[in-house]
Design a protein around this motif. Structure first.
Motif, PDB file in Angstrom:
ATOM      1  N   MET A  17      -0.689   2.024   0.920  1.00  0.00           N
ATOM      2  CA  MET A  17       0.230   1.329   1.818  1.00  0.00           C
ATOM      3  C   MET A  17      -0.216   1.464   3.269  1.00  0.00           C
ATOM      4  SD  MET A  17       4.362   1.839   2.298  1.00  0.00           S
ATOM      5  CE  MET A  17       4.453   2.558   0.675  1.00  0.00           C
ATOM      6  N   ARG A  18      -0.710   2.623   3.619  1.00  0.00           N
ATOM      7  CA  ARG A  18      -1.102   2.876   4.996  1.00  0.00           C
ATOM      8  C   ARG A  18      -2.150   1.879   5.475  1.00  0.00           C
ATOM      9  NH1 ARG A  18      -3.592   8.681   6.986  1.00  0.00           N
ATOM     10  NH2 ARG A  18      -4.309   8.055   9.072  1.00  0.00           N
ATOM     11  N   GLN A  19      -3.223   1.730   4.729  1.00  0.00           N
ATOM     12  CA  GLN A  19      -4.298   0.851   5.176  1.00  0.00           C
ATOM     13  C   GLN A  19      -3.857  -0.593   5.210  1.00  0.00           C
ATOM     14  OE1 GLN A  19      -7.199   2.231   6.354  1.00  0.00           O
ATOM     15  NE2 GLN A  19      -7.361   0.164   7.211  1.00  0.00           N
ATOM     16  N   ARG A  20      -3.072  -1.000   4.217  1.00  0.00           N
ATOM     17  CA  ARG A  20      -2.612  -2.387   4.171  1.00  0.00           C
ATOM     18  C   ARG A  20      -1.746  -2.719   5.381  1.00  0.00           C
ATOM     19  NH1 ARG A  20      -0.576  -1.984  -0.347  1.00  0.00           N
ATOM     20  NH2 ARG A  20       1.681  -2.025   0.004  1.00  0.00           N
ATOM     21  N   VAL A  21      -0.795  -1.844   5.721  1.00  0.00           N
ATOM     22  CA  VAL A  21       0.098  -2.112   6.842  1.00  0.00           C
ATOM     23  C   VAL A  21      -0.658  -2.058   8.169  1.00  0.00           C
ATOM     24  CG1 VAL A  21       2.117  -1.244   8.094  1.00  0.00           C
ATOM     25  CG2 VAL A  21       2.130  -1.303   5.597  1.00  0.00           C
ATOM     26  N   VAL A  22      -1.578  -1.105   8.313  1.00  0.00           N
ATOM     27  CA  VAL A  22      -2.362  -1.005   9.545  1.00  0.00           C
ATOM     28  C   VAL A  22      -3.223  -2.248   9.730  1.00  0.00           C
ATOM     29  CG1 VAL A  22      -4.273   0.231  10.643  1.00  0.00           C
ATOM     30  CG2 VAL A  22      -2.364   1.515   9.652  1.00  0.00           C
ATOM     31  N   ASP A  23      -3.854  -2.717   8.661  1.00  0.00           N
ATOM     32  CA  ASP A  23      -4.694  -3.916   8.759  1.00  0.00           C
ATOM     33  C   ASP A  23      -3.870  -5.147   9.128  1.00  0.00           C
ATOM     34  OD1 ASP A  23      -6.914  -2.427   8.119  1.00  0.00           O
ATOM     35  OD2 ASP A  23      -6.995  -3.067   6.015  1.00  0.00           O
ATOM     36  N   GLN A  24      -2.706  -5.289   8.520  1.00  0.00           N
ATOM     37  CA  GLN A  24      -1.850  -6.428   8.838  1.00  0.00           C
ATOM     38  C   GLN A  24      -1.381  -6.374  10.295  1.00  0.00           C
ATOM     39  OE1 GLN A  24       1.228  -5.967   5.898  1.00  0.00           O
ATOM     40  NE2 GLN A  24       0.109  -7.062   4.299  1.00  0.00           N
ATOM     41  N   THR A  25      -1.076  -5.182  10.786  1.00  0.00           N
ATOM     42  CA  THR A  25      -0.626  -5.027  12.169  1.00  0.00           C
ATOM     43  C   THR A  25      -1.759  -5.345  13.141  1.00  0.00           C
ATOM     44  OG1 THR A  25       0.960  -3.339  11.479  1.00  0.00           O
ATOM     45  CG2 THR A  25       0.386  -3.409  13.817  1.00  0.00           C
TER      46      THR A  25
END
Length: 644
Positions: free
Chosen positions: A201-209
């Motif tokens: 979840m961390r990488q996905r949310v950071v990339d989207q942001t």
């Protein structure tokens, strides 16, 4: 969509839990898509391994049936309808519906029929979570009832020879204990050959942001709550600390010492570029004379934007910036932020000024698709301290929505539901209700053995006679609060219950009383209890607005209550609410609303120790102007966690 794994489509009819269904499906290892019903075309149907129809805030109409007949009648793969979807599938295949007769909100016990496929391997009797007014009266030909409850003959059904199922309750919420197993049994019928596994979840949310930010400087309003601090850490990881600026606005609506505590905490944790704006005078001036809760929320949201713009001008950042909000999915749902959803209440991050910025691409919301439990999980992945993640949620509008207001107009002279209330309580008591006081009703419940121990009402020791009767009285109060009933907003009254003779029933009986009253009385959406004998107490509505004296009183009560319950880890959030109700001595009534939840979409009542509640009721009177303490025993639904 050639690269999609095998998946299930969730048709979103605007229910509070549509995306939660999709989230639970993914958690079970199956990819899911949320699709608007009118967009579910032949291409999507061909690719879907199964379809789940969500709940919704409306009643099933012929238009809904016509819309879905073209899309589902010949769909040969598994179908599952939940709540509204359960009713829609029944009507689509020839069943009959009934409207508004037996409403159910909250926990309900059901009994499953032997051989029902979705219930395979599960207990015959189990607790589920209901939130509906309409129901299926007769199943279609070729279908059979799979489960029922005392007040809902068709709690579940299944087609004979086809994989078509309906559940009147919500398996996707955590308060349906076997809901995950039910969904898993449905997914097992779908032909899924490529199980789905989420990336971290961390990488996905950071990339989207990072993608949403582009080259802009990110400006975040930090309330000090879990959501805004997790969003802040996501932004720092996404674009680096040099491009992240933060502002905490002291609105004057904060808890006792909250703003200073937040700044000390953030400094100790190493957060930089955080400033504070003291704006109490501005917020109190604009809120003066405003009683309507939606108007209060709109004003507070607009003022946040005004303060933000003024600070941006002072910082001379130009036009190359974007606002970051810690919006989570329940905020979007309750604000009516999906196409078919009803507005429950407008969150401050969804007022028109913010929406205009969203439409212009000037807002970044890293957490907008996450639920509260997922935000905390993300915070742990980001390395934030557990003490921060365990903080009780605190709304952006702060105490401005916990101080209920009244414009001074005359309150209701009576309630249409009072005779029905008397009949319900008379049935429970087996004795005729008193006719000399129309606003008071009485109900008798036997004290049970579950009272012996920590949840014991005051004055009832282990040696007390178990056969004693508990006499409860009740009155509908002239204030109103927001609720969510059948996926729609309600704005109704609470009923207060007390015991004039001292002994109280155990928590199971109290929970049953609350459910019965809310489900059968249209005038109310909450039930509160009071340990004081209110038989001779007359409450009056007084003109009340958001002002410094009322806020200071609420701050003191809130601080006292929270210090006394801070040791209870099961309490997820505990709003303290000031009511515009005053007794003959001019003392104000307050509400304590402790709940147990995981994702803020549903919530249980915390069964407080009665001796502790008695202490709290006594201690708040040390606060000048504070009077009776009510304890909210309403689940969500039908009562939202906050009263406004």
């Amino acid at each position: 969509m050639p690269d999609l794994p095998d998946h299930v489509v969730v048709l979103d009819f605007g229910g509070q839990y549509a995306h939660l269904i999709a989230n639970r499906v993914r958690g079970l290892g199956v990819y899911s898509l949320v699709v608007q019903p009118e967009d579910f075309d032949a291409a999507l149907a061909a690719r879907a391994a199964g379809v789940i129809l969500s709940g919704g805030p409306q009643s099933v109409t012929d238009a809904h049936v016509d819309l879905m007949r073209l899309r589902l009648e010949a769909f040969g793969k598994p179908l599952l309808g939940i709540c509204f979807g359960h009713q829609l599938l029944a009507k689509l295949f020839g069943g009959e519906l009934a409207h508004g007769c037996d409403r159910q909100y909250g926990p309900t016990s059901i009994r499953c029929v032997a051989g029902a496929r979705l219930f395979a391997g599960l207990p015959v009797e189990q607790s589920v979570w209901m939130s509906h007014g309409d129901h299926v009266a007769h199943v279609p030909s070729g279908f059979r009832v799979a489960a029922s409850s005392d007040s809902c003959a068709v709690a579940a059904y299944e087609a004979e020879g086809r994989d078509i199922f309906g559940l009147q309750f919500h398996p996707e919420v955590v308060h349906t204990p076997h809901g995950g197993a039910l969904l898993k049994n449905f997914l097992a019928l779908c032909r899924i050959e490529t199980p789905w596994r989420a990336d971290g979840m961390r990488q996905r949310v950071v990339d989207q942001t990072r993608a949403a930010a582009g080259d802009a400087t990110l400006f975040l309003l930090v309330s000090g709550g879990v959501d805004s601090l997790v969003a802040l850490q996501v932004c720092i990881e996404a674009v680096g600390p040099g491009r992240v600026r933060s502002l905490h606005v002291d609105t004057g609506l904060m808890r006792l010492g909250e703003s200073d505590d937040i700044l000390r905490f953030l400094a100790a944790e190493g957060f930089a570029n955080i400033e504070i704006e003291r704006a109490e005078a501005l917020f109190l001036r604009e809120l003066a004379g405003v009683a309507d809760p939606e108007k209060k929320r709109a004003i507070i949201g607009r003022l946040f934007v005004d303060v933000l713009r003024a600070r941006l001008r002072a910082l001379d950042l130009g036009d190359d910036w974007k606002l970051v909000q810690g919006t989570i999915y329940p905020d979007t749902i309750e604000s009516g932020g999906t196409k078919n959803a009803a507005r429950i209440k407008t969150h401050h991050n969804r007022v028109p000024e913010i929406q205009q910025m969203i439409d212009r691409g000037l807002v970044v919301e890293p957490l907008r698709d996450l639920y509260k439990d997922e935000v905390r999980l993300l915070g742990r992945e980001l390395g934030l301290p557990q003490a921060l993640l365990d903080r009780h949620p605190f709304p952006g509008p702060g105490l401005g929505i916990r101080l209920l207001c009244h414009d001074g107009s005359p309150g209701p002279e009576g309630f249409a539901d009072q005779p029905k209330l008397e009949r319900i309580l008379q049935h429970g008591a087996g004795t005729p209700p008193s006719r000399d006081r129309i606003s008071i009703s009485t109900i008798h419940y036997p004290l049970s053995t579950d009272q012996v121990g920590s949840q014991q009402p005051p004055g009832e020791g282990a040696g007390s006679p178990i056969r004693r009767k508990s006499i409860l009285r009740g009155r509908i109060l002239p204030v109103r609060s927001v609720g969510v009933q059948g996926d729609e907003r309600s704005y109704r009254h609470p009923a207060v219950v007390w015991s004039p003779t001292g002994p109280w029933p155990g928590w199971p009986a109290l929970n049953a009383v609350a459910a019965q009253l809310v489900n059968q009385l249209a005038d109310i959406n909450r039930v509160v209890i009071c340990l004081d004998d209110l038989s001779g107490v007359d409450f009056s509505l007084r003109e009340t607005y958001v002002a410094r004296d009322g806020l200071d009183r609420l701050r003191q009560v809130d601080d006292l209550l929270h210090r006394r319950i801070a040791h209870i880890p099961e309490i997820w959030q505990a709003p303290a609410i000031a009511l515009p109700l005053f007794d003959a001595d001019g003392r104000q009534a307050f509400v304590l609303r402790p709940v147990c939840s995981r994702d803020a979409m549903t919530a249980d009542v915390y069964p407080i120790d009665f001796d502790l509640l008695a202490d709290l009721s006594r201690e708040i009177r040390a606060v000048p102007g504070a009077g009776h303490l009510f304890y909210d025993i309403t689940t969500k639904p039908p009562g939202t966690i906050e009263w406004e």
